[in-house]
Scaffold this motif. Structure first.
Motif, mmCIF file in Angstrom:
data_model
loop_
_atom_site.group_PDB
_atom_site.id
_atom_site.type_symbol
_atom_site.label_atom_id
_atom_site.label_comp_id
_atom_site.label_asym_id
_atom_site.label_seq_id
_atom_site.Cartn_x
_atom_site.Cartn_y
_atom_site.Cartn_z
ATOM 1 N N ILE A 168 1.031 -1.384 -0.145
ATOM 2 C CA ILE A 168 -0.144 0.040 -0.085
ATOM 3 C C ILE A 168 0.677 1.242 0.473
ATOM 4 N N PRO A 169 0.461 2.194 -0.762
ATOM 5 C CA PRO A 169 1.784 3.195 -1.315
ATOM 6 C C PRO A 169 1.097 4.219 -0.241
ATOM 7 N N LEU A 170 2.230 4.201 1.216
ATOM 8 C CA LEU A 170 1.916 5.464 1.590
ATOM 9 C C LEU A 170 3.417 6.831 1.874
ATOM 10 N N GLY A 171 2.121 8.075 2.725
ATOM 11 C CA GLY A 171 3.939 9.000 2.690
ATOM 12 C C GLY A 171 3.766 9.793 3.815
ATOM 13 N N ARG A 197 -1.459 -2.104 13.094
ATOM 14 C CA ARG A 197 -1.775 -2.807 13.407
ATOM 15 C C ARG A 197 -1.954 -3.644 12.317
ATOM 16 N N ASN A 198 -2.101 -5.011 11.957
ATOM 17 C CA ASN A 198 -1.774 -6.034 10.470
ATOM 18 C C ASN A 198 -0.738 -5.609 9.771
ATOM 19 N N LEU A 199 0.718 -5.240 10.047
ATOM 20 C CA LEU A 199 1.567 -3.968 9.333
ATOM 21 C C LEU A 199 2.455 -5.244 9.494
ATOM 22 N N LYS A 200 2.996 -6.257 8.079
ATOM 23 C CA LYS A 200 4.073 -6.504 8.162
ATOM 24 C C LYS A 200 5.544 -6.123 8.278
ATOM 25 N N ALA A 201 5.742 -4.812 7.351
ATOM 26 C CA ALA A 201 6.788 -4.292 7.044
ATOM 27 C C ALA A 201 6.566 -3.041 5.999
ATOM 28 N N THR A 202 7.303 -2.367 6.417
ATOM 29 C CA THR A 202 7.387 -1.104 5.778
ATOM 30 C C THR A 202 8.763 -0.564 5.156
ATOM 31 N N GLU A 203 8.660 0.011 4.088
ATOM 32 C CA GLU A 203 9.752 0.476 3.260
ATOM 33 C C GLU A 203 9.877 1.900 2.623
ATOM 34 N N LEU A 204 10.618 3.045 3.637
ATOM 35 C CA LEU A 204 11.166 4.318 3.898
ATOM 36 C C LEU A 204 11.415 4.676 2.519
ATOM 37 N N ILE A 205 11.524 5.547 1.684
ATOM 38 C CA ILE A 205 12.085 5.651 0.367
ATOM 39 C C ILE A 205 11.858 7.093 -0.200
ATOM 40 N N TYR A 206 13.693 7.864 -0.400
ATOM 41 C CA TYR A 206 14.228 8.855 -0.273
ATOM 42 C C TYR A 206 13.957 9.994 -1.247
ATOM 43 N N PRO A 207 13.107 10.459 -1.814
ATOM 44 C CA PRO A 207 13.678 11.477 -2.456
ATOM 45 C C PRO A 207 15.024 11.881 -2.492
ATOM 46 N N VAL A 231 8.687 18.511 2.516
ATOM 47 C CA VAL A 231 9.743 16.734 2.183
ATOM 48 C C VAL A 231 8.787 16.010 2.016
ATOM 49 N N LEU A 232 8.407 14.690 1.024
ATOM 50 C CA LEU A 232 6.628 14.142 1.426
ATOM 51 C C LEU A 232 7.681 12.793 1.016
ATOM 52 N N PHE A 233 8.091 11.588 2.175
ATOM 53 C CA PHE A 233 8.781 10.720 2.037
ATOM 54 C C PHE A 233 8.385 9.296 1.309
ATOM 55 N N PRO A 234 7.952 9.009 0.318
ATOM 56 C CA PRO A 234 7.187 7.838 -0.056
ATOM 57 C C PRO A 234 7.310 6.301 1.164
ATOM 58 N N ILE A 235 5.735 5.371 1.200
ATOM 59 C CA ILE A 235 6.701 4.523 2.280
ATOM 60 C C ILE A 235 5.764 3.728 1.719
ATOM 61 N N ALA A 236 6.119 2.162 1.761
ATOM 62 C CA ALA A 236 5.809 1.388 0.175
ATOM 63 C C ALA A 236 5.369 0.731 1.858
ATOM 64 N N ALA A 237 3.790 0.506 2.199
ATOM 65 C CA ALA A 237 3.630 -0.626 3.777
ATOM 66 C C ALA A 237 3.089 -1.976 3.149
ATOM 67 N N THR A 238 3.620 -3.514 3.437
ATOM 68 C CA THR A 238 3.180 -4.238 3.354
ATOM 69 C C THR A 238 2.353 -5.443 4.732
ATOM 70 N N PRO A 239 0.878 -5.057 4.011
ATOM 71 C CA PRO A 239 -0.025 -5.543 5.845
ATOM 72 C C PRO A 239 0.581 -7.359 5.976
ATOM 73 N N ALA A 240 0.489 -7.405 6.916
ATOM 74 C CA ALA A 240 0.069 -9.350 7.176
ATOM 75 C C ALA A 240 -0.839 -9.563 7.021
ATOM 76 N N GLU A 241 -2.268 -9.505 6.601
ATOM 77 C CA GLU A 241 -3.314 -9.992 5.962
ATOM 78 C C GLU A 241 -3.959 -9.453 4.953
ATOM 79 N N PRO A 242 -3.822 -9.052 3.448
ATOM 80 C CA PRO A 242 -4.132 -7.880 2.581
ATOM 81 C C PRO A 242 -5.723 -7.989 2.261
ATOM 82 N N GLY A 243 -6.360 -7.391 1.526
ATOM 83 C CA GLY A 243 -7.642 -7.280 2.035
ATOM 84 C C GLY A 243 -8.559 -6.581 4.010
ATOM 85 N N LYS A 244 -7.629 -7.059 4.423
ATOM 86 C CA LYS A 244 -8.084 -6.258 6.015
ATOM 87 C C LYS A 244 -7.191 -5.534 6.510
ATOM 88 N N PRO A 245 -8.364 -4.253 7.636
ATOM 89 C CA PRO A 245 -8.317 -3.103 7.567
ATOM 90 C C PRO A 245 -6.735 -2.194 8.113
#
Length: 694
Positions: free
Chosen positions: A50-53, A84-94, A113-127
């Motif tokens: 899930i793309p976050l920032g 909750r329901n978060l497996k991993a995140t990756e902070l990406i630097y402009p 600055v807005l740092f993009p973040i890629a968030a991996t849910p533990a269970e896709p489809g859940k909140p």
């Protein structure tokens, strides 16, 4: 009562400090920094990532740091453990900016600055319920670690784009990639001792490239010295380690390089080869090449439309040389060349001083100042009145003899003609001139003075040519009665120049103040005419009245001020143009549109020529009017505008016109030459839209 519980819980959730709704979290402030979490989607859908920032705003004068901060600082430290329901995140630097303070080199961000973040849910489809504790080091004259507690909830449901989708997409476009989008490529890396050379090539000319080096153990480098080759499409960046360990040898060292040039960037792994290709003369060689560019730019400046009024003075000066001795002809033209060169050096000194004081610098920006415009109107009016024979400035005979002759034929008059040529040349940006000025103003005082001296020599070359061959003046007709008519015509040309300057003044201070200046100049000419007709003993009255009217004209901007009825800066006569908004450019590109940016000003004659000859006619005008696919954006720099000045500086430009095209096929933009052609604009529009490959 039970049926109201969900409603009350929802209200409490929205009101709770630091709590966020779906897609956009609440701003949380701590000291000089405030931050929030945002998401690109309104629901988790079935996305694996899930793309976050992480959006950060800093108060003026504060900065925070990149993943490799340099001599001091630390990167953001993020704690997601309470999510909750978060497996991993990756902070990406402009791509970062370089900050040099007291010899310390750091890399990071200021303002926002807005740092993009890629968030991996533990269970896709859940909140996904996110809780983040972010520790950010922010520095100004002092450094303070600040902690912000942020939250964001993304519910179940379709992963449709949310209100922050464009902002996150824009931030992702600023992340250094493999170079395919930016057109930058690292072609060679060489190391010898504590010196590193990075060779970079680019699709479009580079302006002010920088490079950030990550290696283990860490080594910090000073800002690179650049040598440009192949029309600025190849650069050798040479850097010295700021505090090398004893025996440091970068040859064979593995590293990650991030090269940044304006909004373009590339990240590349590399291993430094042994030896240096550029050698000790790399930087001087780059300066020597740019001196040649500046010389050519100054020469071409003679042919630009803003210099045409000065050509009238040049023509009259040449005609007046008919029948004179070669030595006198040579001395007169050398004096004019000296006036040009001196004026360029004074201009260089002023720019160096303004730059050192932290002000915006650029080519021709003095025309943004109403007082300077009034000075030019008065000066041009006096030149015209002199050509019409309304007044003369006789010098004492001893002074006239020392200057080489009477009544303007002396060296003082020739020197003034050269200085006047320089003043009227500054609203124009000739081919090669923008490149040379950008190179100089992005570097130190030495480069500024050297480049501006070369520009002055280029503009003075016609004078120097006649000084080298003074006998050519004998081919001209001898002075006679026909010169009276010529002087009147040339005075009329200068009067038209005064009217053009008044039209620029209208934008600066409004119609009423500009009209007042025009009336005062009319009174000045009438006073000089009246003084010419009076008896010798009373002529001083006309001259005194003219001087008084000139002084009153200088007071007009102070009385009315720059905002008294002035025309809106962003207003355009063509309905298809929209006001400049740098933040909207990325949004438009993310939506698949092409954006054409025109940075212009009423005092820029080259800008007006581009509009009349290219932008407002034919196929180009039709393409720009296609509101379905193209956004035509105009940045009016007639009056000072810090946002436009910063935008130009980020692209390594310090003068206008500046035209650039963005689109899905060129998110970093395709810069166009100063003088536009229909073919160049249409080609850039096609490439930016993705219709043709670069």
């Amino acid at each position: 009562m039970k049926r109201f519980v969900p409603f009350l819980l929802a209200i409490l959730a929205l009101a709770a400090p630091g709590m966020g709704r779906a897609e956009t979290g609440s701003w949380v402030k701590s000291g000089p920094v405030e931050a929030r979490l945002v998401a690109s989607v309104q629901g988790v859908g079935d996305l694996a990532k899930i793309p976050l920032g992480l959006e950060v705003r800093l108060e003026p004068g504060w900065k925070t740091y990149w993943r490799t901060p340099g001599d001091a600082g630390f990167a953001p430290r993020l704690d997601w453990s309470e999510s909750r329901n978060l497996k991993a995140t990756e902070l990406i630097y402009p791509a970062p900016h370089r900050f040099t303070v007291l010899g310390f080199e750091t890399a990071g961000y200021d303002a926002e600055v807005l740092f993009p973040i890629a968030a991996t849910p533990a269970e896709p489809g859940k909140p996904l319920d996110l809780a983040l504790k972010a520790e950010l080091l922010v520095c100004s004259t002092i450094c303070v670690p600040e902690m912000v507690a942020l939250s964001l909830s993304i519910p179940e449901g379709p992963a449709t784009p949310g209100p922050s989708a464009n902002d996150i997409a824009r931030a992702q476009s600023l992340v250094p990639g493999d170079g395919r989008a930016s057109g930058l490529t690292v072609t060679a890396v060489r190391g010898q001792g504590a010196v590193l050379e990075v060779e970079v090539t680019a699709r479009e000319p580079m302006v002010a490239p920088d490079v950030f080096v990550e290696t283990d153990p860490p080594v910090t480098f000073a800002a690179p010295k650049s040598q440009f080759l192949d029309g600025d499409r190849r650069a050798i960046l040479r850097m010295d380690a700021t505090d090398p360990t004893p025996g440091l040898d970068l040859a064979g060292r593995a590293m990650t390089l991030t090269v940044v040039d304006g909004n373009r960037s590339v990240e590349a792994p590399a291993t430094a080869a042994a030896g240096l290709g550029g050698g000790a003369g790399a930087a001087p060689a780059g300066l020597l090449a740019m001196l040649g560019v500046a010389l050519l730019g100054g020469l071409i400046l003679n042919l630009m439309p803003c210099v045409l009024p000065v050509l009238s003075l040049k023509l009259l000066s040449i005609v007046q040389q008919g029948g004179r001795a070669p030595a006198a002809v040579r001395a007169g033209f050398l004096a004019s060349a000296a006036g040009i060169l001196t004026s360029f050096l004074i201009l260089a000194g002023a720019l160096v001083a303004v730059k050192a004081a932290g002000g915006a610098v650029g080519w021709g920006i003095q025309f943004q100042q109403p007082l300077f415009l009034v000075f030019m109107v008065v000066l041009v009016t006096l030149f015209a009145a002199n050509l019409w024979g309304l007044f003369e400035l006789p010098l004492p005979r001893a002074v006239a003899d020392r200057l080489g002759g009477p009544e303007g034929q002396g060296l003082g008059g020739q020197f003034a003609t050269g200085a006047f040529a320089t003043l009227l040349a500054t609203p124009c940006s000739a081919p090669f001139l923008g490149t040379a000025v950008g190179f100089a103003l992005a570097r130190g005082a030495l480069e500024v003075f050297a480049i501006f001296a070369a520009l002055g020599v280029g503009l003075a070359l016609p004078y120097l040519l006649i000084a080298a061959f003074p006998r050519a003046a004998r081919l001209l007709p001898r002075p006679g009665r026909w010169m009276v008519a010529l002087r009147r015509v040339l005075g009329g040309a200068l009067a038209l120049t005064a009217l053009w300057l008044l039209s620029v003044l209208v934008v600066q201070v409004g119609e009423v103040p500009a009209l007042a200046v025009a009336v005062l100049m009319g009174g000045l000419v009438a006073a000089l005419w009246l003084g010419r007709r009076l008896a010798e003993t009373a002529r001083w009255a006309g001259a005194a009245l003219a001087g008084l009217l000139a002084l009153v004209a200088f007071a007009v901007p102070a009385v009315f001020g720059p905002s008294a009825g002035a025309a809106p800066v962003a207003e355009s006569t063509a309905a298809r143009w929209v006001a400049f908004d740098e933040a909207a450019i990325r949004e438009q590109v993310a939506a698949g549109r092409t954006v054409f940016v025109d940075v212009t000003a009423d005092w820029c004659i080259t800008c007006q020529a581009n509009k009349k000859l290219v932008l407002n006619r034919g196929t180009v005008a039709q393409r720009l009017e296609d509101a379905g696919t193209v956004t035509a954006m105009r940045a009016d720099w007639t009056r000072p505008d810090e946002s436009i000045a910063r935008y130009l500086a980020r692209h390594g430009r310090y003068g206008i016109p500046f035209n650039i095209v963005y689109g899905p096929g060129a998110p970093e933009g395709i810069a166009l030459p100063e003088l536009l052609t229909e073919g160049a604009v249409l080609d850039a529009l096609d490439r930016a839209s993705g219709k043709i490959k670069s």
